[in-house]
Design an enzyme around this catalytic site. Structure first.
Site, PDB file in Angstrom:
ATOM      1  CB  SER A   1       0.679  -5.472  -5.298  1.00  0.00           C
ATOM      2  OG  SER A   1      -0.237  -5.851  -6.355  1.00  0.00           O
TER       3      SER A   1
ATOM      4  CB  CYS B   1      -7.801 -10.789   0.813  1.00  0.00           C
ATOM      5  SG  CYS B   1      -6.559 -10.305  -0.509  1.00  0.00           S
TER       6      CYS B   1
ATOM      7  CD  GLN C   1      -3.004  -0.905   0.109  1.00  0.00           C
ATOM      8  OE1 GLN C   1      -3.011  -0.034  -0.845  1.00  0.00           O
ATOM      9  NE2 GLN C   1      -3.643  -2.048  -0.242  1.00  0.00           N
TER      10      GLN C   1
END
Length: 383
Positions: free
Chosen positions: A198, A322, A178
């Protein structure tokens, strides 16, 4: 449609999409093939790797590409634990880590490792003193996330890295999913040995993760069958997504300060507006990422609010994607001392580059409308 769920996934940048399409069209050969097509594909991957090294100023380590932040976290944590188990079997993490870290730790616990979860204060931050108190001669790994995916709490990573320099046998892993491309990170100066990221959190393609590994660190791979990615991740590489992810990171870093400052203005404004609504409670506290604002509507199921926002063309979330379908109280909110009602009624707003103050006003107006309609329904159900 207002999309306030950038922590879950971001809309890909137009240049990233174009790059991905171009590479998919022109470079379809297997990078492991010996012919010219394979050699050209392999060169593209290495160029993307070099780009990450340059962008993040990491001359003392190397980057590898994975399928996402979850795989990067699992490879870093399990890879270190299994590689260095002969040194000791004690690992330190925090009580507010992402599920991909938390559950990896639980698996290692079943394998005989001792896992220490550091508590956090009411703002969601760990204590350096408590970390130091828990380090033993058997400690081999400390894994602390940079920015919490629910609260936005920013952990003191630089200070933790400085502390851990006193313990050269302890490896330091940071989940930066993040924060990579959103906050300034100095991997080498902060003493980070392993760092996960990511691509789809920074306007890149889904299905690509980053893992930085300092030179000298060794990992036991999760999957075997080929020599790809420094012999640590067998399998044919996703060339187009890898190249596009490097471009996404470059674009993010080039405009990092501009977008950070814009997000800070939005976050401050929204937090002020939330504090004016008595039914809502802000969660977390400074230092926080400006890209995340989290609040609770105690006693109200968050999915009700989420669906009512969507009816007004506003997309938001409850917690990490998730875990968003899990109706249990948020483990993160419980860790900061929230009540059960607060922990089951959390709403996460996460910003992108496209948002404005007017968008925040639209969101706040919608929240006020929703609260009034739910209060009316609640009164009606009591009779």
């Amino acid at each position: 449609m207002l999309y306030f769920d950038h922590c879950a996934s971001t809309p890909p940048h137009e240049d990233v999409v174009r790059t991905m399409m171009e590479v998919m069209t022109k470079h379809y050969a297997n990078p492991s093939s010996l012919h010219s097509g394979g050699v050209a594909a392999a060169k593209l991957i290495e160029k993307a790797r070099e780009q990450l090294t340059s962008l993040m100023h990491t001359k003392q380590g190397k980057w590898m590409f994975t399928s996402g932040g979850t795989e990067s976290n699992n490879l870093a944590i399990k890879g270190v634990a299994r590689q260095y188990a002969n040194r000791g079997k004690h690992i330190i993490t925090s009580a507010v880590e992402h599920a991909s870290v938390h559950e990896a730790m639980q698996q290692l616990g079943q394998e005989g490792f001792t896992i220490t979860e550091l508590p956090v204060d009411a703002t969601g931050h760990v204590s350096l003193d408590q970390l130091k108190q828990h380090i033993t001669v058997d400690t081999i790994l400390v894994s602390i996330m940079h920015v919490n995916n629910e609260l936005g709490s920013e952990q003191p990573i630089a200070a933790i890295g400085q502390l851990l320099k006193q313990y050269p046998k302890v490896i330091f892993h940071v989940d930066a999913v993040q924060s990579l491309g959103k906050l300034n990170i100095d991997i080498e100066d902060w003493g980070i040995d392993l760092l996960s990221g990511s691509a789809h959190k920074l306007r890149g393609p889904r299905g690509v993760g980053f893992l930085y590994m300092r030179n000298g660190i060794q990992l036991v791979p999760l999957q075997v069958g080929g020599s790809q990615e420094h012999n640590l991740r067998a399998g044919t590489e996703n060339i187009a997504a890898v190249v596009a992810s490097a471009k996404a990171l470059r674009l993010a870093i080039q405009s990092l300060d501009q977008h950070y400052n814009a997000a800070a203005i939005l976050a401050t404004y929204l937090r002020g507006k939330i504090q004016e609504i008595p039914e809502l409670k802000l969660n977390g506290g400074a230092p926080q990422s400006p890209y995340i604002v989290h609040f609770s509507y105690p006693g109200m199921k968050p999915e009700v609010v989420i669906h009512m926002l969507e009816q007004r063309s506003i997309l938001a979330s409850t917690r990490s994607a998730c875990s968003s379908k899990d109706d249990k109280p948020s483990r993160v909110l419980m860790a900061i001392g929230a009540t059960r009602g607060e922990a089951t009624g959390g709403i996460r707003i996460s910003f992108g580059q496209e948002h404005t103050i007017a968008d925040i006003d639209t969101l706040v107006d919608a929240l006020n409308e929703i609260i009034q309609s739910l209060k009316h329904l609640e009164r009606g159900n009591t009779h």
